[in-house]
Write an enzyme that holds these catalytic residues in place. Sequence first.
Site, PDB file in Angstrom:
ATOM      1  N   VAL A  76      -8.064  32.776   7.092  1.00 50.69           N
ATOM      2  CA  VAL A  76      -7.802  34.031   6.983  1.00 50.69           C
ATOM      3  C   VAL A  76      -6.511  34.348   7.620  1.00 50.69           C
ATOM      4  O   VAL A  76      -5.597  35.028   7.223  1.00 50.69           O
ATOM      5  CB  VAL A  76      -8.952  34.958   6.996  1.00 50.69           C
ATOM      6  CG1 VAL A  76      -8.511  36.491   6.884  1.00 50.69           C
ATOM      7  CG2 VAL A  76     -10.054  34.807   6.205  1.00 50.69           C
ATOM      8  N   CYS A  77      -6.516  34.042   9.030  1.00 48.07           N
ATOM      9  CA  CYS A  77      -5.240  34.170   9.877  1.00 48.07           C
ATOM     10  C   CYS A  77      -3.947  34.224   9.342  1.00 48.07           C
ATOM     11  O   CYS A  77      -3.028  35.105   9.327  1.00 48.07           O
ATOM     12  CB  CYS A  77      -5.572  33.698  11.165  1.00 48.07           C
ATOM     13  SG  CYS A  77      -7.069  33.818  11.993  1.00 48.07           S
TER      14      CYS A  77
END
Length: 185
Positions: A57-58
């Site tokens: 996700v980052c």
Amino acid sequence: MTQNRILSVGSTFPAFTKQAVVSLEKGKEFADLTSEDHKINDQWLVMFWWPKDFTFVCPTEIAEFNKNYDEFRDRDAMLIGASTDSEFVHLAWRQNHEDLNKLRFPMLADTSKSLAEELGILEANEKVAYRVTYIVDPQGIIRWVSLNDLSVGRNVAEVLRVLDALQTDELCPCNWKKGEETIAA
């Protein structure tokens, strides 16, 4: 499970000096960042935290902040990304991830976790930072905090919307967007 108290709106953002990745150019990869850097030029500070480098996700969030870098700069805001990973891990990730190798903002390394701990944003079990975004005014006062659980990415457009609203120094109604009427009290 003990939760830290999250430093919030109205508090002074903590003082810090940390290493950051600022470039991929050999010999110019790292620089010190401080809590005073944005104040020198009378800028706002937008600091967003992610849990871990080399995750899923980052990089979507980091890439989206990068796509909007000029929007933050146009609002006199210094943009800083941060996690508790080291500057060397940040550099390796930037070098090895296509969406990250042209970043225009620094990746702060809080390897001691001292800043994340002072902010109260460490997840209790893994001791990694939650997905937290701070908007800090030019005087160093926290004006907005947004916190997401580890699995949910944030909305960069909402960060920009709130920054716009705060910079009006007026009353802004629900769903207000830049250019719309504010509320006269």
